[in-house]
Design a protein around this motif. Structure first.
Motif, PDB file in Angstrom:
ATOM      1  N   ASP A 120       1.191  -1.402  -0.103  1.00 16.12           N
ATOM      2  CA  ASP A 120       0.170  -0.023   0.038  1.00 16.12           C
ATOM      3  C   ASP A 120       1.126   1.425  -0.340  1.00 16.12           C
ATOM      4  OD1 ASP A 120      -2.476   1.763   0.490  1.00 16.12           O
ATOM      5  OD2 ASP A 120      -2.229   1.466   2.742  1.00 16.12           O
ATOM      6  N   SER A 121       1.615   1.263  -1.051  1.00 17.22           N
ATOM      7  CA  SER A 121       2.455   2.731  -0.681  1.00 17.22           C
ATOM      8  C   SER A 121       1.826   3.465  -2.054  1.00 17.22           C
ATOM      9  CB  SER A 121       3.452   1.987  -2.192  1.00 17.22           C
ATOM     10  OG  SER A 121       3.060   1.695  -3.060  1.00 17.22           O
ATOM     11  N   ASP A 122       0.720   4.213  -2.036  1.00 15.38           N
ATOM     12  CA  ASP A 122       0.199   5.592  -3.227  1.00 15.38           C
ATOM     13  C   ASP A 122      -0.128   6.553  -2.624  1.00 15.38           C
ATOM     14  OD1 ASP A 122      -1.928   4.140  -0.885  1.00 15.38           O
ATOM     15  OD2 ASP A 122      -3.423   5.275  -2.285  1.00 15.38           O
ATOM     16  N   ASP A 124       2.563  10.109  -1.338  1.00 16.27           N
ATOM     17  CA  ASP A 124       3.621  11.399  -2.071  1.00 16.27           C
ATOM     18  C   ASP A 124       4.554  11.280  -1.179  1.00 16.27           C
ATOM     19  OD1 ASP A 124       2.116  12.376  -5.000  1.00 16.27           O
ATOM     20  OD2 ASP A 124       1.048  13.017  -3.106  1.00 16.27           O
ATOM     21  N   ASN A 161      -2.804   7.892   6.337  1.00 16.62           N
ATOM     22  CA  ASN A 161      -2.065   8.948   5.665  1.00 16.62           C
ATOM     23  C   ASN A 161      -2.207  10.602   6.898  1.00 16.62           C
ATOM     24  OD1 ASN A 161      -1.237   7.876   4.113  1.00 16.62           O
ATOM     25  ND2 ASN A 161      -3.653   7.693   3.259  1.00 16.62           N
ATOM     26  N   ARG A 191       8.837  10.491  -3.050  1.00 16.16           N
ATOM     27  CA  ARG A 191       9.127  10.096  -4.208  1.00 16.16           C
ATOM     28  C   ARG A 191       8.969  10.860  -5.529  1.00 16.16           C
ATOM     29  NH1 ARG A 191       6.101   4.956  -4.941  1.00 16.16           N
ATOM     30  NH2 ARG A 191       4.776   4.812  -3.486  1.00 16.16           N
ATOM     31  N   SER A 194       7.103  13.767  -7.290  1.00 16.74           N
ATOM     32  CA  SER A 194       5.941  14.428  -5.997  1.00 16.74           C
ATOM     33  C   SER A 194       6.987  15.103  -5.101  1.00 16.74           C
ATOM     34  CB  SER A 194       6.125  13.674  -4.760  1.00 16.74           C
ATOM     35  OG  SER A 194       4.768  11.609  -5.240  1.00 16.74           O
ATOM     36  N   LYS A 223       0.162  13.561  -0.377  1.00 15.57           N
ATOM     37  CA  LYS A 223      -0.374  12.163   0.759  1.00 15.57           C
ATOM     38  C   LYS A 223       0.453  11.927   1.276  1.00 15.57           C
ATOM     39  CE  LYS A 223      -3.357   8.874  -0.909  1.00 15.57           C
ATOM     40  NZ  LYS A 223      -4.292   8.033  -1.038  1.00 15.57           N
ATOM     41  N   ARG A 225       1.890   9.701   4.192  1.00 13.37           N
ATOM     42  CA  ARG A 225       2.553   8.891   4.820  1.00 13.37           C
ATOM     43  C   ARG A 225       3.121   8.794   5.880  1.00 13.37           C
ATOM     44  NH1 ARG A 225       0.849   3.923   2.906  1.00 13.37           N
ATOM     45  NH2 ARG A 225      -0.991   4.913   2.119  1.00 13.37           N
TER      46      ARG A 225
END
Length: 264
Positions: A120-122, A124, A161, A191, A194, A223, A225
């Motif tokens: 679950d790495s969606d 920024d 998040n 990322r 990002s 986003k 995390r």
């Protein structure tokens, strides 16, 4: 995915000129941070980024890779982004690990690297936080009576998040009883696309109000995390002024070295 660690290390500090090269128990802050970064696994490269050739030469003296980036970089985030081109970094993500974070355990950085590799790495950005005990919350309250800007807390949703970061203690305790409080640790992984977007954005209203750069990301719908880490009894502190060097030395004498020289 591949992750690189970039260590921004500015020589021209107004408070402590040459700060990354100052010694702590006989080893420079920069070498200590490089050792910590090098103790992680799954990292593609560790690169020191600076505006001064003296830091480059110092980094080379202990075997580190270092590059020059523009003096015009206003902060570590901008210097991190500039390093991607200057060092020809071919990675999916980069972690900004400041050159004075000598008391950061390597497993904190590792947790950020691992989060990029999670299913679950969606997101920024990734940033760590640690859960405070009730006693630690009260100590933070006392600290804020003297220095209201000390310590940042974070609240997040069920997927970890971030919802908000603040210099006030979040959440507000309306009723009696203890609710979990998480103290933010000022490390960031991005990322690469990002990070490119972030540095192109103007400072945001909440960022300017609280003085917290991560709020720019939230205000623009990015986003963030939050990964929860355990310091395992180690003391969380940073070196911001000359007197902090003595404090850091006392902590290391008491708790031991985070990374030995021959383990980097």
């Amino acid at each position: 995915m591949s992750t690189a660690i970039i260590i921004p290390a500015r020589y021209g500090s107004s408070r402590l000129p040459g700060k990354p090269m100052l010694g702590i128990l006989g080893t420079s802050m920069l070498e200590r941070v490089w050792r910590i970064a090098s103790a992680t696994t799954g990292c593609s490269r560790v690169v020191i980024s600076t505006e001064d050739q003296r830091i480059v030469e110092h980094a080379k003296s202990f075997g580190a890779e270092a590059v020059l980036t523009p003096e015009s970089c206003r902060n570590g985030t901008e210097r991190t982004f500039a390093t991607i081109e200057a060092a020809n970094i071919d990675a999916d993500a980069v972690i900004n690990f400041q050159g004075d974070a000598v008391l950061t355990p390597p497993w904190v950085i590792q947790s950020m690297i691992d989060e990029f590799d999670a299913s679950d790495s969606d997101f920024d950005l990734v940033t760590p936080a640690t859960q405070l005990t009730e006693e630690a919350v009260e100590a933070l309250r006392e600290s804020k009576l003297v220095n209201p800007a000390s310590g940042t807390t974070v609240v997040f949703d069920s997927h970890h998040n971030a919802l908000y970061f603040s210099k006030t203690i979040l959440p507000y305790f309306r009723s009696s009883g203890f609710t979990s409080v998480y103290r933010h640790i000022g490390l960031y992984g991005y990322r690469v696309p990002s990070l490119e977007r972030y540095v192109s954005l103007p400072p945001s209203p909440l960022e300017q109000t609280e003085g917290l750069e991560q709020l720019r990301a939230l205000e623009h719908g990015m986003k963030v995390r939050v990964v929860i880490v355990d310091y395992r009894g180690r003391t969380h502190a940073s070196v911001d002024a000359a007197e902090d060097i003595t404090i850091a030395e006392e902590i290391i004498r008491r708790e031991g070295e985070l990374v030995e020289a021959n383990k980097a």
